[in-house]
Motif scaffolding. Sequence first.
Motif, PDB file in Angstrom:
ATOM      1  N   MET A 605       0.839  -1.199   0.000  1.00  0.00           N
ATOM      2  CA  MET A 605       0.000   0.000   0.000  1.00  0.00           C
ATOM      3  C   MET A 605       0.871   1.243   0.000  1.00  0.00           C
ATOM      4  N   SER A 606       0.329   2.305  -0.623  1.00  0.00           N
ATOM      5  CA  SER A 606       0.909   3.639  -0.509  1.00  0.00           C
ATOM      6  C   SER A 606      -0.237   4.641  -0.531  1.00  0.00           C
ATOM      7  N   SER A 607      -0.104   5.736   0.220  1.00  0.00           N
ATOM      8  CA  SER A 607      -1.212   6.693   0.319  1.00  0.00           C
ATOM      9  C   SER A 607      -0.682   8.040   0.772  1.00  0.00           C
ATOM     10  N   ARG A 608      -1.409   9.077   0.365  1.00  0.00           N
ATOM     11  CA  ARG A 608      -1.144  10.438   0.828  1.00  0.00           C
ATOM     12  C   ARG A 608      -2.461  11.107   1.174  1.00  0.00           C
ATOM     13  N   THR A 609      -2.475  11.850   2.251  1.00  0.00           N
ATOM     14  CA  THR A 609      -3.690  12.522   2.697  1.00  0.00           C
ATOM     15  C   THR A 609      -4.144  13.516   1.637  1.00  0.00           C
ATOM     16  N   GLY A 610      -5.448  13.365   1.241  1.00  0.00           N
ATOM     17  CA  GLY A 610      -6.047  14.268   0.262  1.00  0.00           C
ATOM     18  C   GLY A 610      -5.747  13.911  -1.176  1.00  0.00           C
TER      19      GLY A 610
END
Length: 637
Positions: A605-610
């Motif tokens: 997984m990879s993610s960034r807020t917004g």
Amino acid sequence: MKHMKVKKLDNFVKITKIINITNRMKGMLLRMLKDASVVKKLFLVFCLVSLIPLLISVLAFHKSASKVLEEELGAYSAEILKQVEGRLSSFILETERMANMIRYGESTLNFLNLTKVNDDLFTIQTVGEIRRLLWSIGSLRSYLAGIYIINDHGLSVYANPDNRLVRADYSFEAQAWFEEIKKNKEFRLYPVQEQDYVDGQPTISYAGRIFDVNRNQERGTLLINFNPDVISFMSKDIQLGQSGYVFLMTPDGRRVSPAGMFPEGLIGLPPFTEAIQREKGHFIIPYQGVKTMVSFYTSPSTGWKIIGVVPFEEISAGVQNVRFMLYVIVVLAVALISILSIFLSKAITKPLKQLEQNMRQVESGNFTAAVEVWSGDEIGRLGRRFNRMVSELARMREEIYSSKLREYKLNMLHKEAELKALQAQINPHFLYNTLNTITCIGEVNGVEDIADISGCLARMFKYSISPNHHASLSEELEHVNAYMNIIGFRFRDRIQYHLNVPSYLLGSRVVKLTVQPIVENCVNHGLGPKLGQGNVWIHIFAREGCLLIRVVDDGVGMTEERLAELTKQLELPGPFEARMTEHIGLMNVRQRLFMHYEEQGTIRMSSRTGQGTIVEISIPLELGEEEERHVQRIGRG
């Protein structure tokens, strides 16, 4: 260099032969001992353990003692050769004094000025004076064969014991040996050569250029000849063993004197030629089938090699005595060790033989039968432990077999139960969300969309409850499509669904309910809380034998702390129990991938807020025959 290479090759061949012989002896020994009695084996062990160190020590001592004695003998031979050098140096010194008396005499310098012989008074007086000088000097010297003065105008004057005349047509200037004397200039002793300008007899010459101090230049040549026996006389009483001898040799291998021994066969050997290049030393070399010691010393005054040759056995009486004593010690040690080995072998094996006789009673074929124990020593304890071991092995074999069978059955039941439990865990969770969707739509829009939602829901339940654990990728994507149709009714086209997959991958096999729970997480946790339009992309492709499924959304994303927590859960090795109330679908997918593919099935997984979240699933690629051929065609293209 070539000789060294040949020597190394010979050593390699010898080592190879020794290794082959050792291997053959080892094989013969093992075959002999295979059926040998314990008495023989113990006897052999005792002998080897005792004799090998003894023999090694004896050989090492013998080699060391021989080396020391060889060095001592070499040093002794070198000292003897120095006596020859001392005599040679004294002879050269005396001859040099005689030469100085001649070359610095006034009559000699006057003779150097003569250009021709005539009857004038000066010439007659000069020649007469110089002849008287030569006769007075030479008459008192033994072994003298003649004294000759040749000036650079080609005139010569001489004195020899028998008044022998020099050949009238002889030209010294035309001779190579005379040119060598003129080239060297300095007075030195030259090896034997024929006196062809008188009678052809061999002579040893002390010769050099005469320097005219009045005119400061060289103007003639002085030649003092000796009988070659003068050189032989220098080593006449030198004794090396019974048959040893000393000879002199020029650096290029020519003999200095025709008298005495000159071993041409020895001089032609490459080891001799190589070793003699040093200033002094000694070495041992086989010559004419005899181990021979050669000592050599280079004369500083002439550059000649003074060489002593003697059979090594004649001067190595000390080595022979040491060798004889070692032989006696070895024979006595072997006899004593053999007696002790026989005694100890029989003492150790006597109880074993008695035990062997009792064990023959159980040779009827019943290998589980116990042996009879009759003593309390080590052999008796061995028998009791053998009996316990047999019975314990039989019991343990039965227990292990039953235990492994039960463990296998329980493991299979446990895996089946886990798969069913994981599927059942997903189905009610999704059913709850779907029913909420249907309720909301019914309240807002009436019942006209219920049929479509119910049809999609029926297809999803039919796919979920099928007994197979695997499905084709196309079937899994149809399940995802049915879910997105229901989501479309719920969010009224606020969430768009995009799919990118090559057609040849649609037939690949995947674990059921792999993609839909990930998409559901994107909708519920990423796009649901987002205001406005949202998108879900599914990219599927193959890379290096793996099927990669990448699910991307542009939702609200997650914090770094939340992402780290999820990543830690996903990266735990082996199976695990998920303890999260959220993202349960993601954890179930991870659990089932591990159960089917173990370490080859991964989720990242990879993610960034917004900005959104990316979930990538990697599993082994499993294609049908048609798809495999298609992939090969693509690779060749």
